[in-house]
Design an enzyme around this catalytic site. Structure first.
Site, short mmCIF file in Angstrom:
data_model
loop_
_atom_site.label_atom_id
_atom_site.label_comp_id
_atom_site.label_asym_id
_atom_site.label_seq_id
_atom_site.Cartn_x
_atom_site.Cartn_y
_atom_site.Cartn_z
CE LYS A 87 -2.64 1.36 3.73
NZ LYS A 87 -2.32 3.04 3.77
CG ASP A 112 -4.73 4.34 1.70
OD1 ASP A 112 -6.01 4.93 1.54
OD2 ASP A 112 -4.08 4.27 2.81
CE LYS A 137 -7.77 6.38 4.10
NZ LYS A 137 -6.62 6.03 4.18
CG PHE A 138 -8.63 10.07 -5.54
CD1 PHE A 138 -7.56 10.62 -5.32
CD2 PHE A 138 -8.61 8.72 -6.11
CE1 PHE A 138 -6.22 10.29 -5.91
CE2 PHE A 138 -7.44 8.31 -6.99
CZ PHE A 138 -6.26 8.98 -6.65
CG HIS A 139 -13.98 13.64 -0.16
ND1 HIS A 139 -14.24 13.68 1.24
CD2 HIS A 139 -15.00 14.01 -0.95
CE1 HIS A 139 -15.38 14.08 1.30
NE2 HIS A 139 -16.02 14.28 0.35
CG ASP A 140 -11.56 17.43 -5.99
OD1 ASP A 140 -12.26 18.20 -6.26
OD2 ASP A 140 -10.46 17.59 -5.55
CB ILE A 141 -15.84 18.25 -8.34
CG1 ILE A 141 -14.42 18.46 -9.08
CG2 ILE A 141 -16.28 19.33 -7.18
CD1 ILE A 141 -14.83 19.66 -10.23
N PRO A 142 -16.88 15.23 -9.11
CG PRO A 142 -19.12 14.64 -9.33
CD PRO A 142 -18.28 15.43 -8.77
CG ASN A 143 -14.38 16.70 -14.80
OD1 ASN A 143 -14.59 15.76 -15.64
ND2 ASN A 143 -13.53 17.67 -15.16
CB THR A 146 -10.16 2.53 11.71
OG1 THR A 146 -8.94 3.22 11.18
CG2 THR A 146 -10.92 1.78 10.63
NE ARG A 181 -1.18 -1.78 15.87
CZ ARG A 181 -1.66 -1.09 14.69
NH1 ARG A 181 -1.69 -2.06 13.68
NH2 ARG A 181 -1.45 0.20 14.38
CD GLN A 183 -5.41 2.06 12.93
OE1 GLN A 183 -6.66 2.41 12.83
NE2 GLN A 183 -4.93 2.08 11.53
NE ARG A 236 1.08 2.86 13.08
CZ ARG A 236 0.24 3.66 13.70
NH1 ARG A 236 0.80 4.60 14.57
NH2 ARG A 236 -1.01 3.23 13.55
#
Ligand code: C5P
Length: 247
Positions: free
Chosen positions: A37, A64, A66-72, A129, A190, A199, A220
Site C-alpha cells: 500500500k 491509498d 482516498k480521493f474526495h473531490d468533484i466527480p470530474n 477507523t 494488531r 488505532q 507499523r
C-alpha cells in the site's frame, strides 16, 4: 473471487518518508506479502515513483490516496490510477453517489501500462477507523456509527464500487448488507501480542479473517518490527489458522 492464501490477503502499508527506505523494506518483504500500500506520506514525498517501481517488478499496489473531490476531478484521478497499474485505489464514500460513479468510470476508462490488464478495484472509505464517538458528534454523524458505515457501504456498492475499507468490528454488518462478493479491506490490525498505537478499533489477523475480511492492511507492526519479514510471516501464519478447514 477465488479463495486466497494468507499471504495474498496481507497488504503491507509502506508508510515511510522516502523512496529509498520504502524500496529497501519492499525488497525484503517481496514474496512474503500479497500487496503493497502506497499512501499519502510516501506519495506526497516521492510521487508515483514507488508505485511504478513495484508494478514494474510484478508486485501489486493499493494506491491509498482516498480521493474526495468533484466527480470530474475524481474521474481523472481514477483514470491515472488505472493507467499506473494499481490493483486497488480508494475514495471517500462521503463524496456522494455521482463522485463514486465517476471513480468507477475513470477506473474502467483506460488500460494499465503495468502487467495486469484488469481495471483496478475501487474501494470506498466509509468512516475513518480513527474516529471516536466525540469526533463523529462534532462532524454531525448522529446515531450508531455502524449504521452510517453500512449506509455508506451500500451506497458504494450501488455506485458500482468493488468494496470498502472497514474496521474489524464493522466487517460482519457490511458482509450481511453487501453480500459475499463485496471486497472488505481491513486496517486496524494488531497481532495478538502487539501494542495498540493509535488505532481505536482493533482486531488480530485471525479475528479479522474469521469475521470475513478479504484483505488486511498492516503498517507499523511490520514496518516498525526489528525483523519485518518475521513479523509478516507471523501475521500470515495467524491468518492461515482462520483459513484452515475445521477438523
Ligand atoms: O500502522 P497501522 O497498521 O496502524 O497502519 C494502518 C494503515 O491503514 C495506515 O496506512 C492507514 O492510513 C490505513 N488506514 C486506511 N483506512 C482507514 C484506516 C487506516 O487505509 N480507514
Amino acid at each position: 473471487m477465488t479463495a486466497m492464501s494468507g499471504r495474498e490477503k496481507l497488504i503491507v502499508a509502506l508508510d515511510l518518508p522516502d523512496a529509498a527506505s520504502a524500496v529497501n523494506l519492499a525488497e525484503k518483504l517481496r514474496g512474503h506479502v500479497g500487496m503493497f500500500k502506497v499512501g499519502s506520506e510516501l506519495y506526497t514525498a516521492e510521487g508515483p515513483v514507488l508505485a511504478h517501481y513495484l508494478i514494474a517488478v510484478g508486485e501489486k499496489v493499493f494506491l491509498d490516496l482516498k480521493f474526495h473531490d468533484i466527480p470530474n476531478t475524481v474521474k481523472a484521478a481514477a483514470r491515472q490510477a488505472a493507467q499506473l497499474g494499481a490493483s486497488m485505489f480508494n475514495v471517500h464514500a462521503s463524496g456522494g453517489r455521482r463522485m463514486l460513479e465517476a471513480a468507477v468510470e475513470g477506473a474502467r476508462s483506460t488500460r494499465s501500462s503495468g502487467r495486469s490488464t484488469a481495471s483496478p478495484a475501487v474501494l470506498a472509505v466509509t468512516l475513518l477507523t480513527s474516529l471516536e464517538s466525540r469526533d463523529l458528534t462534532e462532524l454531525g454523524v448522529t446515531g450508531i456509527p455502524e449504521e452510517a458505515v453500512v449506509r455508506l457501504a451500500r451506497l458504494a456498492q450501488q455506485a458500482g464500487l468493488q468494496g470498502v475499507v472497514a474496521s474489524p468490528r464493522e466487517i460482519e454488518a457490511i458482509r450481511r448488507a453487501c453480500g459475499p462478493k463485496f471486497l472488505i479491506v481491513t486496517p486496524g490490525i494488531r497481532p495478538a501480542a502487539a501494542a495498540a498505537n493509535d488505532q481505536v478499533r482493533m482486531a488480530t489477523p485471525e479475528q479479522a479473517v474469521r469475521a470475513g475480511a478479504d484483505f488486511i492492511v498492516v503498517g507499523r507492526p511490520i514496518t516498525g518490527a526489528p525483523d519485518p519479514v518475521a513479523a509478516a510471516d507471523a501475521i500470515v501464519a495467524e491468518m492461515e489458522m482462520a483459513l484452515a478447514p475445521k477438523t
